[in-house]
Design a protein around this motif. Structure first.
Motif, PDB file in Angstrom:
ATOM      1  N   ALA A   1       0.830  -1.208   0.000  1.00 22.38           N
ATOM      2  CA  ALA A   1       0.000   0.000   0.000  1.00 22.38           C
ATOM      3  C   ALA A   1       0.863   1.256   0.000  1.00 22.38           C
ATOM      4  CB  ALA A   1      -0.936  -0.001   1.211  1.00 22.38           C
ATOM      5  N   ALA A   2       1.966   1.237   0.761  1.00 18.84           N
ATOM      6  CA  ALA A   2       2.867   2.397   0.795  1.00 18.84           C
ATOM      7  C   ALA A   2       3.531   2.603  -0.561  1.00 18.84           C
ATOM      8  CB  ALA A   2       3.919   2.204   1.877  1.00 18.84           C
ATOM      9  N   LEU A   3       3.971   1.511  -1.170  1.00 19.82           N
ATOM     10  CA  LEU A   3       4.633   1.612  -2.475  1.00 19.82           C
ATOM     11  C   LEU A   3       3.688   2.182  -3.528  1.00 19.82           C
ATOM     12  CD1 LEU A   3       7.197   0.957  -4.136  1.00 19.82           C
ATOM     13  CD2 LEU A   3       6.204  -1.289  -4.591  1.00 19.82           C
ATOM     14  N   VAL A   4       2.493   1.607  -3.607  1.00 15.75           N
ATOM     15  CA  VAL A   4       1.518   2.047  -4.609  1.00 15.75           C
ATOM     16  C   VAL A   4       0.975   3.438  -4.254  1.00 15.75           C
ATOM     17  CG1 VAL A   4      -0.728   1.542  -5.656  1.00 15.75           C
ATOM     18  CG2 VAL A   4       0.898  -0.308  -5.226  1.00 15.75           C
ATOM     19  N   GLY A   5       0.674   3.664  -2.986  1.00 17.61           N
ATOM     20  CA  GLY A   5       0.095   4.936  -2.572  1.00 17.61           C
ATOM     21  C   GLY A   5       1.028   6.109  -2.792  1.00 17.61           C
ATOM     22  N   ILE A   6       2.302   5.939  -2.447  1.00 12.60           N
ATOM     23  CA  ILE A   6       3.267   7.033  -2.656  1.00 12.60           C
ATOM     24  C   ILE A   6       3.484   7.269  -4.144  1.00 12.60           C
ATOM     25  CG2 ILE A   6       5.669   7.715  -2.316  1.00 12.60           C
ATOM     26  CD1 ILE A   6       5.565   6.250   0.387  1.00 12.60           C
ATOM     27  N   ALA A   7       3.541   6.175  -4.913  1.00  7.63           N
ATOM     28  CA  ALA A   7       3.697   6.330  -6.368  1.00  7.63           C
ATOM     29  C   ALA A   7       2.506   7.086  -6.971  1.00  7.63           C
ATOM     30  CB  ALA A   7       3.838   4.961  -7.027  1.00  7.63           C
ATOM     31  N   MET A   8       1.306   6.770  -6.521  1.00  6.59           N
ATOM     32  CA  MET A   8       0.117   7.465  -7.011  1.00  6.59           C
ATOM     33  C   MET A   8       0.132   8.928  -6.587  1.00  6.59           C
ATOM     34  SD  MET A   8      -2.682   4.442  -6.242  1.00  6.59           S
ATOM     35  CE  MET A   8      -4.125   5.360  -6.722  1.00  6.59           C
ATOM     36  N   GLY A   9       0.552   9.191  -5.343  1.00  6.30           N
ATOM     37  CA  GLY A   9       0.619  10.561  -4.857  1.00  6.30           C
ATOM     38  C   GLY A   9       1.613  11.393  -5.651  1.00  6.30           C
ATOM     39  N   ILE A  10       2.765  10.796  -5.959  1.00  5.10           N
ATOM     40  CA  ILE A  10       3.759  11.506  -6.758  1.00  5.10           C
ATOM     41  C   ILE A  10       3.221  11.770  -8.163  1.00  5.10           C
ATOM     42  CG2 ILE A  10       6.023  11.269  -7.859  1.00  5.10           C
ATOM     43  CD1 ILE A  10       6.929   9.733  -5.363  1.00  5.10           C
ATOM     44  N   LEU A  11       2.570  10.771  -8.742  1.00  3.40           N
ATOM     45  CA  LEU A  11       2.054  10.899 -10.112  1.00  3.40           C
ATOM     46  C   LEU A  11       1.105  12.078 -10.255  1.00  3.40           C
ATOM     47  CD1 LEU A  11       1.567   9.841 -13.024  1.00  3.40           C
ATOM     48  CD2 LEU A  11      -0.228   8.380 -12.057  1.00  3.40           C
ATOM     49  N   VAL A  12       0.128  12.180  -9.343  1.00  4.36           N
ATOM     50  CA  VAL A  12      -0.912  13.205  -9.509  1.00  4.36           C
ATOM     51  C   VAL A  12      -0.470  14.582  -9.035  1.00  4.36           C
ATOM     52  CG1 VAL A  12      -2.765  11.500  -9.343  1.00  4.36           C
ATOM     53  CG2 VAL A  12      -1.981  12.645  -7.272  1.00  4.36           C
ATOM     54  N   THR A  13       0.704  14.688  -8.424  1.00  2.33           N
ATOM     55  CA  THR A  13       1.213  16.011  -8.056  1.00  2.33           C
ATOM     56  C   THR A  13       2.228  16.535  -9.073  1.00  2.33           C
ATOM     57  OG1 THR A  13       2.883  14.939  -6.628  1.00  2.33           O
ATOM     58  CG2 THR A  13       0.840  15.717  -5.573  1.00  2.33           C
ATOM     59  N   ARG A  14       2.484  15.768 -10.134  1.00  2.00           N
ATOM     60  CA  ARG A  14       3.313  16.265 -11.237  1.00  2.00           C
ATOM     61  C   ARG A  14       2.414  17.014 -12.224  1.00  2.00           C
ATOM     62  NH1 ARG A  14       7.372  16.357  -8.509  1.00  2.00           N
ATOM     63  NH2 ARG A  14       5.777  16.048  -6.934  1.00  2.00           N
ATOM     64  N   PRO A  15       2.939  18.001 -12.916  1.00  2.00           N
ATOM     65  CA  PRO A  15       2.120  18.744 -13.890  1.00  2.00           C
ATOM     66  C   PRO A  15       1.465  17.848 -14.930  1.00  2.00           C
ATOM     67  CG  PRO A  15       4.187  19.892 -13.496  1.00  2.00           C
ATOM     68  CD  PRO A  15       4.299  18.588 -12.789  1.00  2.00           C
ATOM     69  N   SER A  16       2.156  16.785 -15.339  1.00  2.00           N
ATOM     70  CA  SER A  16       1.611  15.897 -16.358  1.00  2.00           C
ATOM     71  C   SER A  16       0.547  14.957 -15.821  1.00  2.00           C
ATOM     72  CB  SER A  16       2.737  15.062 -16.985  1.00  2.00           C
ATOM     73  OG  SER A  16       3.408  14.305 -15.980  1.00  2.00           O
ATOM     74  N   GLY A  17       0.434  14.839 -14.494  1.00  2.00           N
ATOM     75  CA  GLY A  17      -0.526  13.901 -13.925  1.00  2.00           C
ATOM     76  C   GLY A  17      -1.664  14.532 -13.164  1.00  2.00           C
ATOM     77  N   ARG A  18      -1.760  15.868 -13.173  1.00  5.90           N
ATOM     78  CA  ARG A  18      -2.809  16.552 -12.421  1.00  5.90           C
ATOM     79  C   ARG A  18      -4.211  16.135 -12.849  1.00  5.90           C
ATOM     80  NH1 ARG A  18      -2.101  18.954  -7.522  1.00  5.90           N
ATOM     81  NH2 ARG A  18      -0.027  19.903  -7.430  1.00  5.90           N
ATOM     82  N   ASP A  19      -4.371  15.816 -14.131  1.00  6.65           N
ATOM     83  CA  ASP A  19      -5.698  15.444 -14.628  1.00  6.65           C
ATOM     84  C   ASP A  19      -6.196  14.143 -14.013  1.00  6.65           C
ATOM     85  OD1 ASP A  19      -5.700  17.682 -16.209  1.00  6.65           O
ATOM     86  OD2 ASP A  19      -5.022  16.653 -18.020  1.00  6.65           O
ATOM     87  N   PHE A  20      -5.275  13.331 -13.486  1.00  4.59           N
ATOM     88  CA  PHE A  20      -5.663  12.042 -12.906  1.00  4.59           C
ATOM     89  C   PHE A  20      -6.005  12.137 -11.422  1.00  4.59           C
ATOM     90  CE2 PHE A  20      -2.913  10.998 -16.510  1.00  4.59           C
ATOM     91  CZ  PHE A  20      -3.690  10.056 -17.179  1.00  4.59           C
ATOM     92  N   LEU A  21      -5.887  13.330 -10.829  1.00  4.64           N
ATOM     93  CA  LEU A  21      -6.106  13.479  -9.395  1.00  4.64           C
ATOM     94  C   LEU A  21      -7.502  13.023  -8.953  1.00  4.64           C
ATOM     95  CD1 LEU A  21      -5.205  14.373  -6.609  1.00  4.64           C
ATOM     96  CD2 LEU A  21      -5.773  16.733  -7.229  1.00  4.64           C
TER      97      LEU A  21
END
Length: 244
Positions: free
Chosen positions: A66-86
Motif C-alpha cells: 500500500a505504501a509503495l503504490v500509494g506514494i507512487a500514485m501521490g507523486i504521479l498526480v502532483t506532477r504537472p503531467s498527472g494533475r488530470d488524474f487526481l
C-alpha cells in the motif's frame, strides 16, 4: 523526557506483548474469574507467538504494498503531467474504505479462495487511502518558491523530487503510513473469518463457543500490537523532526 526513559517506554509494550504470547498460561487464574463456565480458559489450537508472527507478516506485506503504490500514485498526480488524474486516483483510493473489509473479503474469496491472499487484498485496499491522501497533502504543501529555488540551482525534476520534495513531505507521508498500518493491525483480525492465521483466531473461536476468555486474549494482543506499533511510529516521527 530523558532519552533513557523514552527508550524504556518504547520497549515496554513489545515486551508485554511477547510475555503474553509466550506465557498466557500464567494468567489463567485471572481469566477464570471472567469465564467461570468453561473448562478451557487459554486458547490452545495454535500458539499465540505463531499467530502474532503470521498477523505481523500480513500487516507488513499489505502495508508495504500500500505504501509503495500509494506514494507512487501521490507523486504521479502532483506532477504537472498527472494533475488530470487526481480525481480518478482519489476516487480509486477511496474505494477500499468505502466498502467494509468484511465485504471485500466476501467478494475476494470466490476469486482467490480462502486463506491469506484475500486478506492481503482487503488490507491493501483498506490501507491505501490514508497514504495517498497524506502523500498528496505533503507534496502539495511545499511552497512553490522552494521548487523555484531548486530549479535555479540547476536541479532536474527528478533531483527536486528526491532531494527536496520527498524529504520535506516525509513527516506528512509517514503520518499517513502510520494511520494505515494501525488500521490494518485491527482489520487483519477479520482475516480469521476466511481462514487466515491471525490474532483474530481466538476472538472468532471465543465468539463461536461463547468463551469470553478467548475473546479477551485475542483482543488484548491485537490492542497491544497496535499500541506498540503506533508508539514505534511516534518515535520515528520525532527522530525525523529532529533530523529536519
Amino acid at each position: 523526557m530523558p532519552v533513557a526513559a523514552r527508550s524504556a517506554g518504547l520497549l515496554l509494550l513489545p515486551a508485554l506483548l511477547l510475555t503474553l504470547c509466550v506465557g498466557m498460561d500464567w494468567f489463567e487464574p485471572w481469566f477464570a474469574l471472567i469465564e467461570t463456565d468453561s473448562r478451557t480458559l487459554i486458547y490452545g489450537r495454535d500458539s499465540f507467538l505463531a499467530l502474532l508472527l503470521s498477523h505481523c507478516t500480513l500487516v507488513l506485506l499489505s502495508s508495504a504494498l500500500a505504501a509503495l503504490v500509494g506514494i507512487a500514485m501521490g507523486i504521479l498526480v502532483t506532477r504537472p503531467s498527472g494533475r488530470d488524474f487526481l480525481p480518478f486516483v482519489s476516487q480509486l483510493a477511496s474505494v477500499g474504505q468505502t466498502f467494509p473489509p468484511v465485504a471485500v473479503l466476501a467478494l475476494a474469496v470466490p476469486l482467490l479462495g480462502f486463506g491469506t491472499l484475500p486478506t492481503l487484498v482487503a488490507l491493501f485496499l483498506y490501507g491505501l487511502l490514508p497514504i495517498v491522501r497524506n502523500c498528496i497533502a505533503g507534496l502539495d504543501g511545499i511552497s512553490a518558491s522552494v521548487r523555484e529555488a531548486a530549479r535555479g540551482m540547476g536541479m532536474s525534476p527528478l533531483q527536486i523530487l528526491r532531494q527536496v520534495e520527498l524529504p520535506l513531505a516525509a513527516a506528512v507521508i509517514l503520518a499517513g503510513v502510520r494511520t494505515s498500518v494501525t488500521l490494518n493491525i485491527a482489520t487483519a483480525a477479520l482475516g480469521s473469518t476466511v481462514g487466515a492465521r491471525t490474532l483474530g483466531d481466538p476472538i472468532i473461536a471465543g465468539l463461536i463457543n461463547g468463551n469470553v476468555a478467548y475473546v479477551l486474549q485475542g483482543a488484548i494482543l491485537v490492542g497491544l500490537l497496535a499500541l506498540a506499533t503506533d508508539q514505534l511510529f511516534d518515535a520515528l516521527q520525532r527522530r525525523l523532526d529532529v533530523r529536519r
